[in-house]
Write a protein that holds these residues in place. Sequence first.
Motif, PDB file in Angstrom:
ATOM      1  N   GLY A  10       1.043  -0.994   0.154  1.00 38.75           N
ATOM      2  CA  GLY A  10      -0.007   0.431   0.059  1.00 38.75           C
ATOM      3  C   GLY A  10       0.406   1.415  -0.132  1.00 38.75           C
ATOM      4  N   CYS A  11       0.415   1.626   0.856  1.00 41.60           N
ATOM      5  CA  CYS A  11       0.676   3.639  -0.040  1.00 41.60           C
ATOM      6  C   CYS A  11       1.925   3.854   1.258  1.00 41.60           C
ATOM      7  N   GLN A  12       2.653   5.339   1.771  1.00 42.11           N
ATOM      8  CA  GLN A  12       3.878   5.646   1.737  1.00 42.11           C
ATOM      9  C   GLN A  12       3.915   5.717   3.776  1.00 42.11           C
ATOM     10  N   MET A  13       1.960   5.872   3.727  1.00 41.68           N
ATOM     11  CA  MET A  13       1.929   5.778   5.047  1.00 41.68           C
ATOM     12  C   MET A  13       1.804   4.542   6.113  1.00 41.68           C
ATOM     13  N   ASN A  14       1.317   3.365   5.430  1.00 36.55           N
ATOM     14  CA  ASN A  14       1.860   2.082   6.064  1.00 36.55           C
ATOM     15  C   ASN A  14       3.494   2.144   5.795  1.00 36.55           C
ATOM     16  N   PHE A  15       3.776   1.799   4.805  1.00 40.54           N
ATOM     17  CA  PHE A  15       5.513   1.918   5.341  1.00 40.54           C
ATOM     18  C   PHE A  15       6.329   2.903   6.467  1.00 40.54           C
ATOM     19  N   ALA A  16       5.771   3.663   6.310  1.00 45.62           N
ATOM     20  CA  ALA A  16       6.136   4.714   7.833  1.00 45.62           C
ATOM     21  C   ALA A  16       5.520   4.148   9.240  1.00 45.62           C
ATOM     22  N   ASP A  17       4.452   3.612   9.036  1.00 51.15           N
ATOM     23  CA  ASP A  17       3.253   2.390  10.172  1.00 51.15           C
ATOM     24  C   ASP A  17       4.340   1.195  10.264  1.00 51.15           C
ATOM     25  N   SER A  18       4.983   0.585   8.833  1.00 50.57           N
ATOM     26  CA  SER A  18       6.070  -1.241   9.007  1.00 50.57           C
ATOM     27  C   SER A  18       7.010  -0.452  10.473  1.00 50.57           C
ATOM     28  N   GLU A  19       7.374   0.641  10.544  1.00 49.28           N
ATOM     29  CA  GLU A  19       8.869   1.754  11.362  1.00 49.28           C
ATOM     30  C   GLU A  19       8.028   1.839  12.636  1.00 49.28           C
ATOM     31  N   VAL A  20       6.937   1.878  12.851  1.00 51.93           N
ATOM     32  CA  VAL A  20       6.365   2.714  14.250  1.00 51.93           C
ATOM     33  C   VAL A  20       6.281   0.850  14.652  1.00 51.93           C
ATOM     34  N   ILE A  21       5.471  -0.112  14.408  1.00 50.62           N
ATOM     35  CA  ILE A  21       5.164  -1.417  14.387  1.00 50.62           C
ATOM     36  C   ILE A  21       6.438  -2.239  15.050  1.00 50.62           C
TER      37      ILE A  21
END
Length: 442
Positions: A10-21
């Motif tokens: 998905g989107c860049q936001m998801n990639f950013a969220d994966s880094e939070v996860i």
Amino acid sequence: MEKVYIETYGCQMNFADSEVIASILQGAGYGLTTEIEEANFILINTCAIRDNAEQRVRHRVRELRALQGRLHQLRIGVLGCMAERLQSRLMTEEENVSFVCGPDAYRRLPEMLAQVRKGQRAAEVELSTTETYDDIEPVRLAGNGISAYISIMRGCQNYCAYCVVPYTRGRERSRDPETIVREARNLFEQGYREVTLLGQNVNSYSWGVQDCTVGFPELMEQVAEIDPRLRVRFATSHPKDLSDELLEVMARHDNICRCIHLPVQSGSNKMLKLMNRKYTVEWYLDRVAAIRRHLPDCSITTDVIAGFSTETEEDHQSTLELFRKVRYDYAYMFMYSLREGTYAWKHLADDIPEEVKKRRLNEIIALQGEIALKNNSHEVGREYEVLVEGESHRSRQQLFGRNSQNKVLVFDRGNAVPGSYRKVKVTACTAATLIGELVDNK
Ligand code: 5AD
Ligand code: SF4
């Protein structure tokens, strides 16, 4: 140590969220691995924006059954927008999924994993009005050490008629600017040279109370002032909120990149109204004119949907016409996909036949290909400052980087190194790439 493998769609936001996860799980004592065979848990961070995005994930989940057959302790969790949309239904439909976790519940992942280790299944899908993960320093996954995403707000409440995001990501909320600036400064100090500030609608970023609020232009200014060598990008802008004030801030700072992603969705006023986009074609063109006035060298990119409910040939022609007028540098182009729960799902028929949607999409793609090639051909002969990112995928003798306009330049490596700024002169192009040579290759 138990290990986690994270796969992101998905989107860049998801990639950013994966880094939070990754950060949350690392903090709870889990190891991260990029070797799927080593993993005890596979976390799939998913997208629900179109049906084909979901089908891809389902296909992947089913494919992983074979691996689970070999590695018996391997558990799979589905995270993100698809988890939020389908909730525990997903675990009934996909029996090898042990847990689902929505975008606002990532802090609960350590507990969930512990539960799953005991052989239970778990679902956490509650949305929040306040969660921004602002105290969590993301673990930069598979990054190049040069450019990074920073999430500045979450959620969306624009309720575009076709879009599932307000239902999967909840209400809009902004993150404390201090934590954003701190994160950007830390990245710069670690050697990063580019940050992209992310939100579903960054122009409505707002933090604070009454007379003491920080809006998006001020936030941009604060991040840009960290250091002139730190490039700042942002995505995504809703055309209804793109202000002259932001364009003025951009014009004052050379390190705010000359590239604006301004999703138009359709070139027909009738469609825009039906889509609940809250602007007209005239308004949109006025915003494009404002960009060109303040930032003559700015590239403009967009998103467009072909075949939304009741779209006629005339509406479609208006979209093509708008593309000819704006002459986008890049466009993400989609066929309309009906999403359960949206306004369109409740009230508007998905009445454009698949072949018609496909044909219209192909016409937009063909036109955009011509425009991009023409735009790029005007670049030949120009010189740009390029942030060198790494080796070109085609040849080890070549490097690639981007200019401020976000165009990719490929050039013979010479004495250039990733992470540095170099002047590159454009010598040739394709519709997608500029080919160039280092100007000072001493
Ligand atoms: N069908 C097709 N495209 C969609 N988008 C959002 N929802 C849908 C949908 N239901 C597109 C929009 C948006 C981008 C992220 O995805 O163009 O800007
Ligand atoms: Fe979806 Fe519209 Fe929000 Fe973008 S602005 S995420 S298209 S509802």
